[in-house]
Design an enzyme around this catalytic site. Structure first.
Site, short mmCIF file in Angstrom:
data_model
loop_
_atom_site.label_atom_id
_atom_site.label_comp_id
_atom_site.label_asym_id
_atom_site.label_seq_id
_atom_site.Cartn_x
_atom_site.Cartn_y
_atom_site.Cartn_z
N GLY A 14 77.53 64.43 59.76
CA GLY A 14 77.70 64.98 58.83
C GLY A 14 77.29 63.82 57.24
O GLY A 14 77.88 63.91 56.51
N THR A 18 70.03 66.26 57.75
CA THR A 18 69.09 68.32 58.00
C THR A 18 69.09 67.76 56.62
O THR A 18 68.09 68.14 56.26
CB THR A 18 70.00 69.75 58.24
OG1 THR A 18 70.87 68.81 59.08
CG2 THR A 18 70.04 69.96 58.38
N LYS A 39 64.78 69.74 66.39
CA LYS A 39 66.72 69.23 67.13
C LYS A 39 66.72 69.95 67.96
O LYS A 39 66.86 70.71 68.54
CB LYS A 39 67.22 71.15 65.89
CG LYS A 39 69.35 70.24 65.95
CD LYS A 39 69.44 69.73 64.87
CE LYS A 39 70.78 69.04 65.20
NZ LYS A 39 71.61 68.29 63.98
N GLU A 117 65.33 65.50 63.81
CA GLU A 117 66.80 65.69 63.69
C GLU A 117 67.52 65.46 64.91
O GLU A 117 67.68 65.96 66.23
CB GLU A 117 67.65 66.56 63.04
CG GLU A 117 68.80 66.13 62.16
CD GLU A 117 69.92 67.28 61.66
OE1 GLU A 117 68.64 68.47 61.75
OE2 GLU A 117 70.52 67.00 61.81
N PRO A 207 70.71 61.20 45.46
CA PRO A 207 72.02 61.89 44.89
C PRO A 207 72.37 63.53 45.50
O PRO A 207 71.72 63.73 46.43
CB PRO A 207 71.49 62.31 43.63
CG PRO A 207 70.38 63.05 43.15
CD PRO A 207 69.26 61.48 44.65
#
Ligand SMILES: Nc1ncnc2c1ncn2[C@@H]1O[C@H](COP(=O)(O)OP(=O)(O)OP(=O)(O)O)[C@@H](O)[C@H]1O
Ligand SMILES: [Mg+2]
Length: 244
Positions: A14, A18, A39, A117, A207
């Site tokens: 989290g 991604t 993935k 990923e 950001p």
């Protein structure tokens, strides 16, 4: 640039792997580079038209606009939101690392750059006795570590870099992701602490982008923020370096 790959890992689940992988895909495509994504194992997949589908995979594929078969992009789509080893065991699936490596080699052959990923962080078990770390070691790609900006991240980031180095992985650098518009004291001071102690480069601070969501499949503002805040030329140089 011929057939290079880069692995996006994180200090935790989290943290924005991604989003960072998609941002990098967009930035490379803008430079005319053909990008593929992978993935190796996705968990927490919800059924879509009878088959399990991964939000991560759809988001990554959307960013690179590639047409590779989904079972190459993601050989293992598992239902429960657990580490791959556990999700696979509970579903009666046997994870074959050889199949993951073959998919990786095929996708790398097809694209100039392949962005992979991971699931969770380096010590997430992929199958019994085999961790994400071992997979990166097997495919021998440079690694970008995605970290969160908040309190706790100095420790998680340094631990991740240290383990990667101990296993002789090629650490390309760190990206701090989802940096808030109004940072707390920890968030304001963490980047410098990571710069000071992490023995690898801080490649950027991405950001929080309101128009970006993996779940809603939206990318608004991601490319612009990535270009502005992440050292893309440096990542490109790393990709061009001779493989070790
Ligand atoms: N820079 C950002 N701006 C806005 N939202 C973000 C940003 N980075 C991440 N998010 C959101 O935070 C959540 C977690 O990000 P993401 O899915 O990229 O993490 P992850 O490390 O890939 O997680 P997992 O371990 O499940 O693969 C998602 O809902 C994503 O849309
Ligand atoms: Mg993800």
């Amino acid at each position: 640039m011929a057939h290079r790959a880069i692995f996006i890992t994180g200090t935790d689940t989290g943290v924005g792997k991604t989003v960072v992988a998609a941002g990098l895909a967009l930035a490379l495509r803008k430079r005319g580079i053909d990008v593929g994504v992978m993935k190796p194992a996705a968990t927490g997949c919800r059924p879509k038209r009878g088959k399990p589908a991964s939000e991560d995979v759809e988001y990554l594929v959307g960013a690179c606009d590639c047409e590779d078969e989904r079972d190459l992009v993601c050989p293992y789509l598992l239902r429960e939101p657990l580490a791959p080893e556990v999700a696979a065991r509970r579903e009666g699936v046997r994870i074959d690392v050889g199949r993951i490596v073959r998919s990786f080699n095929e996708l790398r052959r097809r694209h100039e750059v392949l962005i992979v990923e991971g699931a969770g962080g380096l010590f997430v078990p992929v199958r019994k006795g085999y961790f994400m770390l071992d997979l990166i070691e097997a495919i021998r790609t440079p690694v970008i570590i995605v970290a969160r900006p908040a309190l706790g991240t100095i420790n998680h980031t340094l631990l991740t870099v240290e383990v990667a180095r101990a296993r002789k992985l090629d650490v390309a650098g760190i990206i701090i992701n989802d940096y808030p518009a109004r940072p707390s004291v920890a968030e304001r001071t963490n980047p410098d602490m990571i710069r000071r102690y992490a023995t690898t480069r801080l490649l950027g601070i991405l950001p929080h982008c309101r128009g970006v969501s993996v779940e809603r499949n939206t990318y608004n503002g991601l490319l612009a923020a990535f270009e502005k805040r992440v050292d893309v030329p440096r990542i490109l140089n790393r990709l061009k370096e001779k493989r070790r």
